[in-house]
Design an enzyme around this catalytic site. Structure first.
Site, PDB file in Angstrom:
ATOM      1  N   LYS A 116      -3.451 -11.676   6.055  1.00 29.88           N
ATOM      2  CA  LYS A 116      -2.568 -12.278   5.062  1.00 29.88           C
ATOM      3  C   LYS A 116      -1.239 -11.525   5.068  1.00 29.88           C
ATOM      4  O   LYS A 116      -1.129 -10.420   4.545  1.00 29.88           O
ATOM      5  CB  LYS A 116      -3.170 -12.219   3.662  1.00 29.88           C
ATOM      6  CG  LYS A 116      -2.235 -12.813   2.588  1.00 29.88           C
ATOM      7  CD  LYS A 116      -2.564 -12.319   1.201  1.00 29.88           C
ATOM      8  CE  LYS A 116      -1.521 -12.754   0.185  1.00 29.88           C
ATOM      9  NZ  LYS A 116      -0.167 -12.207   0.472  1.00 29.88           N
ATOM     10  N   GLU A 143      -3.563   1.800   1.211  1.00 24.36           N
ATOM     11  CA  GLU A 143      -2.329   2.586   1.294  1.00 24.36           C
ATOM     12  C   GLU A 143      -1.458   2.113   0.153  1.00 24.36           C
ATOM     13  O   GLU A 143      -0.955   0.988   0.169  1.00 24.36           O
ATOM     14  CB  GLU A 143      -1.651   2.386   2.651  1.00 24.36           C
ATOM     15  CG  GLU A 143      -0.709   3.527   3.000  1.00 24.36           C
ATOM     16  CD  GLU A 143       0.728   3.234   2.659  1.00 24.36           C
ATOM     17  OE1 GLU A 143       1.113   3.501   1.494  1.00 24.36           O
ATOM     18  OE2 GLU A 143       1.461   2.729   3.522  1.00 24.36           O
ATOM     19  N   CYS A 196       7.233   3.221   1.212  1.00 22.33           N
ATOM     20  CA  CYS A 196       6.249   3.923   0.373  1.00 22.33           C
ATOM     21  C   CYS A 196       6.383   5.425   0.492  1.00 22.33           C
ATOM     22  O   CYS A 196       6.077   6.158  -0.457  1.00 22.33           O
ATOM     23  CB  CYS A 196       4.844   3.467   0.723  1.00 22.33           C
ATOM     24  SG  CYS A 196       4.470   3.545   2.484  1.00 22.33           S
ATOM     25  N   GLU A 203       7.178   5.443  -9.039  1.00 23.85           N
ATOM     26  CA  GLU A 203       7.728   4.891  -7.800  1.00 23.85           C
ATOM     27  C   GLU A 203       8.726   3.786  -8.144  1.00 23.85           C
ATOM     28  O   GLU A 203       8.391   2.816  -8.824  1.00 23.85           O
ATOM     29  CB  GLU A 203       6.616   4.335  -6.921  1.00 23.85           C
ATOM     30  CG  GLU A 203       7.117   3.827  -5.577  1.00 23.85           C
ATOM     31  CD  GLU A 203       5.992   3.353  -4.680  1.00 23.85           C
ATOM     32  OE1 GLU A 203       6.040   3.630  -3.471  1.00 23.85           O
ATOM     33  OE2 GLU A 203       5.056   2.701  -5.193  1.00 23.85           O
TER      34      GLU A 203
END
Length: 486
Positions: free
Chosen positions: A182, A257, A291, A390
């Site tokens: 996906k 992750e 990230c 973040e």
């Protein structure tokens, strides 16, 4: 390939065929620089997932039996075919994602290197099958075998669509797993070429199935599907936690992750000019949408002023503009949604009165596109949300430290632990500091080098498991021992 995307807006790639999607919704695919729709893709639904998983399940036994060396030829085929489409893929990726051409090129090159690396790993896997285990008991023989985990669901993010898909798909195929992939609904166009390549290289039907859709239509049904043996997900912590919960109900394997709030430590013996280059690369690459972005700057107070001055100079020199234009350093954020999410942090910074070395007041933005000014705050309080959370945008937060011990303590004071960078005039010192940091990847005196041979993944809330290297292959393998009389 753009025409391909337009033509197949309501189709899914299942069992080596483009078939009509069961979903009735369409999702807009945007050019983030021009703020115009360039395509639409189906949102897909659970019936698409059922069909794809069924095809993968049927393909699994023969694909596993093929052996690693035979599977390696297909992985090389993916690498060769991506290389042959180089220019068109780079252009399409920059158009859909907003990356400058140079960054889109890195995304493609790293993906190609990943497919070639796992072709080698697949061949080596054959030589490991049936290895004899040394046991103390006399008259007993034990041998080790590595079996694929089975059908895998692979959910890729939007920030680096080609390479993050490769990190999942290449080791899965090398291990002998059939896959349902996906892509992100935000950047689905570059990965559609993988289906075209699968047909071109003769990949057996059902080994790769590619489903377009969002989390509601495809993501949730895929993670909850009883015939999916493993889920590999890259994305937000919120969704990653939902993936874990879904997998737990059937004890399915997961690799996650997730988020990061990575530190970059600049020690008092560092050259501020050289350090500034590494700091810039760690936060403003891909407009900060990475990230592992080293978004927490811990700088020794003795070099702080010189470093901030060098950073301001470099930030002023950044060229913001068309991702397809040569010389563009910083493109737009990939979506209006992400731009708005980052803007909320900038609004909070204004409310908190953070001291800006550079922000929107120092930069005129292009009239169109999802742009935000590259931003640097200094002396950010440790309790600020901008320091702790973040942001996933071109925002760097700085904080001065008085000692090495304080730098290490603050670097580790985070719920995340994906990556870190240490900059010191003494390489031995930099490596020693790096050993004290709680993160999966530590760079010293360099940019962020991500190599197919080295593991990728994090400590703490940054995820579970590792991608890349032999560890990435092991994530798609089950270990079996056959034991009996010698």
């Amino acid at each position: 390939m753009q025409s391909l995307s337009q033509q197949l807006i309501n189709q899914q790639f299942i069992d080596n065929q483009w078939v009509p999607s069961a979903g009735t919704r369409l999702l807009d695919v945007m050019n983030p620089y021009r703020e115009v729709r360039i395509a639409q893709v189906t949102a897909g639904d659970a019936a698409d997932v059922d069909a794809a998983v069924k095809a993968a399940r049927q393909a699994q036994p023969a694909w596993q039996a093929l052996g690693g060396s035979a599977r390696a030829k297909y992985l090389e085929g993916f690498a060769d075919a991506l290389e042959a489409r180089r220019d068109s893929i780079i252009t399409l990726s920059a158009t859909n994602n907003g990356k400058p051409l140079a960054e889109a090129e890195i995304d493609l090159d790293d993906a190609i290197a990943c497919y070639r690396y796992y072709a080698r790993q697949a061949r080596a896997l054959d030589t490991r099958q049936g290895e004899l285990v040394s046991v103390e008991m006399e008259g007993v023989e034990a041998r080790t075998y590595h079996d694929p985990v089975g059908v895998v669901g692979l959910i890729a993010p939007w920030n680096f669509p080609l390479v993050t898909s490769a990190w999942k798909l290449a080791p899965a195929l090398a291990a002998g797993c059939a896959a349902v992939l996906k892509p992100s609904e935000v950047t689905p166009l570059p990965e559609r070429v993988l289906a075209e390549i699968a047909l071109e290289i003769g990949l057996p039907a059902g080994v790769l199935n590619l489903l377009n859709g969002d989390g509601e239509g495809i993501g949730a049904p895929l993670t909850n599907h009883p015939d999916v043996d493993k889920i590999s997900f890259t994305g937000s912590n919120r969704v990653g936690e939902a993936v874990m919960q879904a997998a737990s109900t059937r004890t399915a394997s997961v690799s996650l992750e997730l988020g990061g709030k990575s530190p970059i430590l600049v020690m008092e013996d560092a050259d501020p000019e050289q350090a500034a280059d590494w700091v810039m690369a760690g936060i403003y690459f891909n407009a900060g949408q990475i990230c592992s972005a080293t978004s927490r700057l811990l700088v020794h107070e003795n070099v702080a002023e010189a470093l901030y001055a060098a950073l301001a100079e470099r930030m002023d020199a950044l060229t913001l503009g068309d991702p397809l234009a040569e010389g563009t350093d910083l493109g737009p954020l990939t979506s209006a949604k992400q731009r708005d999410a980052v803007q909320r942090y900038l609004d909070l910074a204004d409310k908190e009165g953070l001291a800006a070395v550079r922000d929107k007041r120092h930069r005129t933005l292009p009239e169109k596109g999802y742009f935000l000014a590259p931003t640097l705050y200094r002396d950010v309080p440790l309790e600020s949300r901008l320091w702790q959370e973040e942001i996933f945008g071109p925002v760097l937060c700085g904080h001065s430290v008085a000692s090495e011990a304080e730098a290490v303590q603050l670097a580790n004071d985070s719920v995340f632990g994906l990556a870190a960078t240490v900059i010191s005039g003494d390489p031995g010192r930099a490596k020693r500091i790096g050993r004290q940091l709680k993160a999966g990847s530590i760079w010293y005196n360099s940019e962020q080098l991500v190599l197919p041979e080295t593991a990728w993944g994090g400590f703490k809330r940054s995820g579970i498991g590792r991608e890349l290297g032999p560890w990435g292959l092991s994530a798609y393998l089950e270990v079996k021992h056959v034991i009996g009389p010698a």
